[in-house]
Design a protein around this motif. Sequence first.
Motif, PDB file in Angstrom:
ATOM      1  N   GLN A   1      -7.941   2.602  -5.587  1.00  0.00           N
ATOM      2  CA  GLN A   1      -6.577   2.138  -5.883  1.00  0.00           C
ATOM      3  C   GLN A   1      -6.109   1.145  -4.813  1.00  0.00           C
ATOM      4  O   GLN A   1      -5.497   0.122  -5.121  1.00  0.00           O
ATOM      5  CB  GLN A   1      -5.614   3.311  -5.929  1.00  0.00           C
ATOM      6  N   ALA A   2      -6.387   1.462  -3.571  1.00  0.00           N
ATOM      7  CA  ALA A   2      -5.955   0.620  -2.454  1.00  0.00           C
ATOM      8  C   ALA A   2      -6.613  -0.752  -2.501  1.00  0.00           C
ATOM      9  O   ALA A   2      -5.978  -1.754  -2.157  1.00  0.00           O
ATOM     10  CB  ALA A   2      -6.266   1.312  -1.126  1.00  0.00           C
ATOM     11  N   LEU A   3      -7.873  -0.807  -2.937  1.00  0.00           N
ATOM     12  CA  LEU A   3      -8.560  -2.092  -3.022  1.00  0.00           C
ATOM     13  C   LEU A   3      -7.856  -3.030  -3.997  1.00  0.00           C
ATOM     14  O   LEU A   3      -7.744  -4.233  -3.747  1.00  0.00           O
ATOM     15  CB  LEU A   3     -10.029  -1.889  -3.419  1.00  0.00           C
ATOM     16  N   GLU A   4      -7.342  -2.482  -5.094  1.00  0.00           N
ATOM     17  CA  GLU A   4      -6.592  -3.297  -6.060  1.00  0.00           C
ATOM     18  C   GLU A   4      -5.295  -3.810  -5.434  1.00  0.00           C
ATOM     19  O   GLU A   4      -4.934  -4.980  -5.601  1.00  0.00           O
ATOM     20  CB  GLU A   4      -6.287  -2.486  -7.321  1.00  0.00           C
ATOM     21  N   GLN A   5      -4.594  -2.945  -4.702  1.00  0.00           N
ATOM     22  CA  GLN A   5      -3.355  -3.347  -4.023  1.00  0.00           C
ATOM     23  C   GLN A   5      -3.653  -4.393  -2.956  1.00  0.00           C
ATOM     24  O   GLN A   5      -2.942  -5.391  -2.831  1.00  0.00           O
ATOM     25  CB  GLN A   5      -2.667  -2.132  -3.388  1.00  0.00           C
ATOM     26  N   TRP A   6      -4.696  -4.146  -2.175  1.00  0.00           N
ATOM     27  CA  TRP A   6      -5.087  -5.089  -1.129  1.00  0.00           C
ATOM     28  C   TRP A   6      -5.389  -6.454  -1.722  1.00  0.00           C
ATOM     29  O   TRP A   6      -4.942  -7.484  -1.228  1.00  0.00           O
ATOM     30  CB  TRP A   6      -6.308  -4.567  -0.362  1.00  0.00           C
ATOM     31  N   LYS A   7      -6.182  -6.477  -2.790  1.00  0.00           N
ATOM     32  CA  LYS A   7      -6.591  -7.746  -3.408  1.00  0.00           C
ATOM     33  C   LYS A   7      -5.374  -8.526  -3.883  1.00  0.00           C
ATOM     34  O   LYS A   7      -5.302  -9.749  -3.692  1.00  0.00           O
ATOM     35  CB  LYS A   7      -7.555  -7.503  -4.561  1.00  0.00           C
ATOM     36  N   SER A   8      -4.412  -7.847  -4.438  1.00  0.00           N
ATOM     37  CA  SER A   8      -3.191  -8.500  -4.912  1.00  0.00           C
ATOM     38  C   SER A   8      -2.468  -9.207  -3.763  1.00  0.00           C
ATOM     39  O   SER A   8      -2.100 -10.378  -3.861  1.00  0.00           O
ATOM     40  CB  SER A   8      -2.280  -7.461  -5.568  1.00  0.00           C
ATOM     41  N   VAL A   9      -2.273  -8.486  -2.653  1.00  0.00           N
ATOM     42  CA  VAL A   9      -1.590  -9.070  -1.493  1.00  0.00           C
ATOM     43  C   VAL A   9      -2.433 -10.171  -0.883  1.00  0.00           C
ATOM     44  O   VAL A   9      -1.937 -11.266  -0.575  1.00  0.00           O
ATOM     45  CB  VAL A   9      -1.286  -7.997  -0.422  1.00  0.00           C
ATOM     46  N   ASN A  10      -3.703  -9.910  -0.692  1.00  0.00           N
ATOM     47  CA  ASN A  10      -4.575 -10.879  -0.035  1.00  0.00           C
ATOM     48  C   ASN A  10      -4.666 -12.173  -0.829  1.00  0.00           C
ATOM     49  O   ASN A  10      -4.597 -13.269  -0.251  1.00  0.00           O
ATOM     50  CB  ASN A  10      -5.964 -10.273   0.177  1.00  0.00           C
ATOM     51  N   ASP A  11      -4.803 -12.068  -2.134  1.00  0.00           N
ATOM     52  CA  ASP A  11      -4.874 -13.267  -2.979  1.00  0.00           C
ATOM     53  C   ASP A  11      -3.568 -14.055  -2.920  1.00  0.00           C
ATOM     54  O   ASP A  11      -3.582 -15.285  -2.853  1.00  0.00           O
ATOM     55  CB  ASP A  11      -5.206 -12.897  -4.417  1.00  0.00           C
ATOM     56  N   THR A  12      -2.439 -13.347  -2.939  1.00  0.00           N
ATOM     57  CA  THR A  12      -1.127 -14.005  -2.874  1.00  0.00           C
ATOM     58  C   THR A  12      -0.952 -14.742  -1.550  1.00  0.00           C
ATOM     59  O   THR A  12      -0.549 -15.912  -1.525  1.00  0.00           O
ATOM     60  CB  THR A  12       0.006 -12.977  -3.063  1.00  0.00           C
ATOM     61  N   LEU A  13      -1.271 -14.058  -0.440  1.00  0.00           N
ATOM     62  CA  LEU A  13      -1.136 -14.690   0.877  1.00  0.00           C
ATOM     63  C   LEU A  13      -2.086 -15.870   1.021  1.00  0.00           C
ATOM     64  O   LEU A  13      -1.711 -16.927   1.535  1.00  0.00           O
ATOM     65  CB  LEU A  13      -1.391 -13.675   1.991  1.00  0.00           C
ATOM     66  N   SER A  14      -3.314 -15.701   0.582  1.00  0.00           N
ATOM     67  CA  SER A  14      -4.311 -16.756   0.703  1.00  0.00           C
ATOM     68  C   SER A  14      -3.908 -17.981  -0.114  1.00  0.00           C
ATOM     69  O   SER A  14      -4.021 -19.112   0.359  1.00  0.00           O
ATOM     70  CB  SER A  14      -5.673 -16.231   0.245  1.00  0.00           C
ATOM     71  N   ALA A  15      -3.403 -17.754  -1.319  1.00  0.00           N
ATOM     72  CA  ALA A  15      -2.976 -18.873  -2.167  1.00  0.00           C
ATOM     73  C   ALA A  15      -1.760 -19.577  -1.566  1.00  0.00           C
ATOM     74  O   ALA A  15      -1.680 -20.814  -1.565  1.00  0.00           O
ATOM     75  CB  ALA A  15      -2.660 -18.381  -3.574  1.00  0.00           C
ATOM     76  N   ALA A  16      -0.822 -18.814  -1.044  1.00  0.00           N
ATOM     77  CA  ALA A  16       0.393 -19.400  -0.468  1.00  0.00           C
ATOM     78  C   ALA A  16       0.088 -20.199   0.798  1.00  0.00           C
ATOM     79  O   ALA A  16       0.655 -21.276   1.021  1.00  0.00           O
ATOM     80  CB  ALA A  16       1.422 -18.309  -0.180  1.00  0.00           C
TER      81      ALA A  16
ATOM     82  N   LEU B   1       0.811  -1.224   0.000  1.00  0.00           N
ATOM     83  CA  LEU B   1       0.000   0.000   0.000  1.00  0.00           C
ATOM     84  C   LEU B   1       0.844   1.275   0.000  1.00  0.00           C
ATOM     85  O   LEU B   1       0.341   2.346  -0.331  1.00  0.00           O
ATOM     86  CB  LEU B   1      -0.953  -0.017   1.195  1.00  0.00           C
ATOM     87  N   ALA B   2       2.119   1.159   0.355  1.00  0.00           N
ATOM     88  CA  ALA B   2       3.005   2.335   0.393  1.00  0.00           C
ATOM     89  C   ALA B   2       3.094   3.012  -0.973  1.00  0.00           C
ATOM     90  O   ALA B   2       3.258   4.232  -1.053  1.00  0.00           O
ATOM     91  CB  ALA B   2       4.395   1.937   0.877  1.00  0.00           C
ATOM     92  N   SER B   3       2.929   2.257  -2.043  1.00  0.00           N
ATOM     93  CA  SER B   3       3.026   2.826  -3.388  1.00  0.00           C
ATOM     94  C   SER B   3       1.951   3.873  -3.653  1.00  0.00           C
ATOM     95  O   SER B   3       2.104   4.711  -4.545  1.00  0.00           O
ATOM     96  CB  SER B   3       2.965   1.721  -4.447  1.00  0.00           C
ATOM     97  N   ILE B   4       0.866   3.823  -2.884  1.00  0.00           N
ATOM     98  CA  ILE B   4      -0.183   4.840  -3.044  1.00  0.00           C
ATOM     99  C   ILE B   4      -0.302   5.730  -1.812  1.00  0.00           C
ATOM    100  O   ILE B   4      -1.244   6.498  -1.673  1.00  0.00           O
ATOM    101  CB  ILE B   4      -1.549   4.208  -3.399  1.00  0.00           C
ATOM    102  N   GLY B   5       0.669   5.603  -0.901  1.00  0.00           N
ATOM    103  CA  GLY B   5       0.727   6.511   0.244  1.00  0.00           C
ATOM    104  C   GLY B   5      -0.150   6.145   1.425  1.00  0.00           C
ATOM    105  O   GLY B   5      -0.477   7.019   2.233  1.00  0.00           O
ATOM    106  N   LEU B   6      -0.537   4.876   1.533  1.00  0.00           N
ATOM    107  CA  LEU B   6      -1.365   4.439   2.657  1.00  0.00           C
ATOM    108  C   LEU B   6      -0.665   3.336   3.442  1.00  0.00           C
ATOM    109  O   LEU B   6       0.223   2.666   2.924  1.00  0.00           O
ATOM    110  CB  LEU B   6      -2.704   3.869   2.165  1.00  0.00           C
ATOM    111  N   THR B   7      -1.114   3.158   4.668  1.00  0.00           N
ATOM    112  CA  THR B   7      -0.720   2.004   5.471  1.00  0.00           C
ATOM    113  C   THR B   7      -1.909   1.050   5.522  1.00  0.00           C
ATOM    114  O   THR B   7      -3.036   1.419   5.160  1.00  0.00           O
ATOM    115  CB  THR B   7      -0.363   2.411   6.916  1.00  0.00           C
ATOM    116  N   GLY B   8      -1.659  -0.149   5.995  1.00  0.00           N
ATOM    117  CA  GLY B   8      -2.738  -1.110   6.145  1.00  0.00           C
ATOM    118  C   GLY B   8      -3.820  -0.614   7.090  1.00  0.00           C
ATOM    119  O   GLY B   8      -5.011  -0.822   6.855  1.00  0.00           O
TER     120      GLY B   8
END
Length: 150
Positions: free
Chosen positions: A112-127, A36-43
Amino acid sequence: MDEKHLSISREAATSCLAFGVRKTARAITQTYDRKLASIGLTGTQFSMLNAINLVGEPSMMQLAEILSTDRTTLTRNLNPLKKQQLIEIRSGHDKRMRQIQLTQGGEEILSQALEQWKSVNDTLSAAFGRGKSENLLRDLGKLMSVLSQC
């Protein structure tokens, strides 16, 4: 230290729910924060914006309850969002009540953050495993329920 307390100390180091959850939460938070840092937010900021979006115009009390935090911490965490003009805090129907709403800029950055969140969440969930992730969330909900009774 006597043997009894040394034994309890070892047990605390290896089976303490608070330590294990806190350690894991920090690692998960850091993972989301990096993305999320790429768009200036924290979790934390993402969670607040998303909660505000889902409720519409929550009061400070409602938002604190949703996020399981106290009002002082909530106010401190909302201040940067207010300074970035991502939220507005205004008086509610009762002058003592404060309502929070997303600004247009807040809605845009949340998209924008929802797209970033989904990317991380999907990666963690799959792993971790989708079934395990679902079970973990269910079990954490059960643990929250138990904690509310303690």
